[in-house]
Scaffold this motif. Structure first.
Motif, mmCIF file in Angstrom:
data_model
loop_
_atom_site.group_PDB
_atom_site.id
_atom_site.type_symbol
_atom_site.label_atom_id
_atom_site.label_comp_id
_atom_site.label_asym_id
_atom_site.label_seq_id
_atom_site.Cartn_x
_atom_site.Cartn_y
_atom_site.Cartn_z
ATOM 1 N N GLN A 192 0.734 -1.317 0.067
ATOM 2 C CA GLN A 192 0.018 0.078 -0.006
ATOM 3 C C GLN A 192 0.887 1.397 -0.038
ATOM 4 O O GLN A 192 0.436 2.323 -0.535
ATOM 5 C CB GLN A 192 -0.957 -0.001 1.252
ATOM 6 N N ALA A 193 2.067 1.256 0.655
ATOM 7 C CA ALA A 193 2.935 2.195 0.784
ATOM 8 C C ALA A 193 4.254 1.936 1.211
ATOM 9 O O ALA A 193 4.502 0.703 1.706
ATOM 10 C CB ALA A 193 2.382 3.420 1.878
ATOM 11 N N ILE A 194 5.291 2.824 0.853
ATOM 12 C CA ILE A 194 6.611 2.406 1.249
ATOM 13 C C ILE A 194 7.120 3.686 2.059
ATOM 14 O O ILE A 194 6.948 4.839 1.751
ATOM 15 C CB ILE A 194 7.704 2.433 0.156
ATOM 16 N N PHE A 195 7.660 3.296 3.450
ATOM 17 C CA PHE A 195 8.161 4.379 4.354
ATOM 18 C C PHE A 195 9.556 4.417 4.436
ATOM 19 O O PHE A 195 10.225 3.256 4.716
ATOM 20 C CB PHE A 195 7.302 4.067 5.784
ATOM 21 N N ASP A 196 10.244 5.212 4.673
ATOM 22 C CA ASP A 196 11.659 5.392 4.899
ATOM 23 C C ASP A 196 11.599 5.648 6.326
ATOM 24 O O ASP A 196 11.198 6.678 6.962
ATOM 25 C CB ASP A 196 12.167 6.632 4.165
ATOM 26 N N ILE A 197 12.339 5.031 7.173
ATOM 27 C CA ILE A 197 12.778 5.385 8.561
ATOM 28 C C ILE A 197 14.325 5.293 8.725
ATOM 29 O O ILE A 197 15.131 4.603 8.006
ATOM 30 C CB ILE A 197 11.987 4.156 9.393
ATOM 31 N N ASN A 198 14.591 5.810 10.020
ATOM 32 C CA ASN A 198 16.278 5.882 10.368
ATOM 33 C C ASN A 198 15.974 4.990 11.544
ATOM 34 O O ASN A 198 15.534 5.326 12.685
ATOM 35 C CB ASN A 198 16.409 7.395 10.597
ATOM 36 N N ALA B 236 19.288 4.204 7.211
ATOM 37 C CA ALA B 236 17.970 4.179 6.379
ATOM 38 C C ALA B 236 17.644 3.108 6.060
ATOM 39 O O ALA B 236 18.083 2.380 5.528
ATOM 40 C CB ALA B 236 18.117 5.327 5.108
ATOM 41 N N GLU B 237 16.412 2.763 6.451
ATOM 42 C CA GLU B 237 15.691 1.437 5.976
ATOM 43 C C GLU B 237 14.478 1.826 5.240
ATOM 44 O O GLU B 237 13.797 2.722 5.385
ATOM 45 C CB GLU B 237 15.550 0.719 7.098
ATOM 46 N N LYS B 238 13.960 0.807 4.583
ATOM 47 C CA LYS B 238 12.449 1.078 4.037
ATOM 48 C C LYS B 238 11.553 0.056 4.382
ATOM 49 O O LYS B 238 12.052 -1.124 4.851
ATOM 50 C CB LYS B 238 12.706 0.869 2.302
ATOM 51 N N VAL B 239 10.364 0.350 4.851
ATOM 52 C CA VAL B 239 9.530 -0.481 5.477
ATOM 53 C C VAL B 239 8.120 -0.411 4.477
ATOM 54 O O VAL B 239 7.829 0.674 4.140
ATOM 55 C CB VAL B 239 9.026 -0.151 6.784
ATOM 56 N N ALA B 240 7.403 -1.485 3.979
ATOM 57 C CA ALA B 240 6.547 -1.731 3.245
ATOM 58 C C ALA B 240 5.183 -1.841 4.251
ATOM 59 O O ALA B 240 5.091 -2.821 5.042
ATOM 60 C CB ALA B 240 6.786 -3.005 2.406
#
Length: 219
Positions: free
Chosen positions: A151-157, A162-166
């Motif tokens: 549904q969406a891709i989030f960038d988190i630290n 940096a990591e990507k969360v789906a």
């Protein structure tokens, strides 16, 4: 290992297969080496047995190296059994008549050495393939447990990395971090990511974690 390789090269030369020596010497580290001992009633029969058994490695989809560490005429002897026990080889016998060596048979039973003997070559070949399969790694079985839509891709630290969360919406089944079963213990679960009609991760990727809102979950 060098002694067994020397024995195999001598056998190939003796039975007119010197052109295969380079193939034996340069096999890569990923090949599955299967040592065998061949016995038959005559040279001609032994040659036929060799050709048919070695043909299995060419038919196989796996990188097999079937290594005849000994080929000789006559019934299995205690010396054959000791060689098989030391090298982990199976013994294949073809068209042998008469009484077997009782000492050799007793030793084979105590050393857990497999001896396969037939007077029909295709029956022996079937048994050879069965024995060879025990040397090969198990074939992985793939099972689909669930499907989800990104549904969406989030960038988190996370600790400055940096990591990507789906963010997913489950459409079918259940998603697992890892799957446990009574028969096989913990099984590794992977996710194939598809964009349109194409998979962008054909081999699958592992999930570092699964969360339901903020709660860490296993499924």
């Amino acid at each position: 290992a060098s002694k067994k390789g020397f024995m195999a090269r001598n056998i190939l030369k003796r039975y007119g297969m010197a052109d295969m020596i380079n193939k034996e010497d340069v096999q890569n580290d990923d090949s599955i080496r299967i040592p065998i001992i061949l016995k038959a009633d005559a040279d001609g029969t032994l040659s036929a047995l060799r050709d048919i058994v070695l043909g299995v490695q060419d038919e196989s989809k796996l990188d097999l190296c079937i290594d005849p560490i000994s080929m000789s005429i006559g019934h299995v002897t205690p010396s054959d059994v000791r060689m098989a026990a030391e090298s982990g080889a199976a013994i294949f016998c073809f068209n042998l008549k008469g009484s077997k060596d009782k000492t050799a048979m007793s030793l084979a039973a105590s050393e857990n050495v497999a001896i396969r003997s037939h007077d029909v070559i295709y029956h022996l070949l079937d048994e050879a393939k069965e024995v060879f399969s025990t040397f090969c790694p198990p074939t992985p079985i793939e099972k689909v447990h669930g499907k989800a839509k990104v549904q969406a891709i989030f960038d988190i630290n996370n600790n400055k990395d940096a990591e990507k969360v789906a963010g997913l919406m489950i459409e079918d089944g259940t998603l697992y971090l890892d799957k446990s079963s009574k028969e096989n213990g913990s099984l590794e679960c992977k996710y194939r990511v598809k964009r349109g009609d194409n998979f962008i991760s054909p081999g699958g990727v592992r999930a570092k974690s699964l969360r339901r809102v903020k709660e860490e979950v296993e499924s």
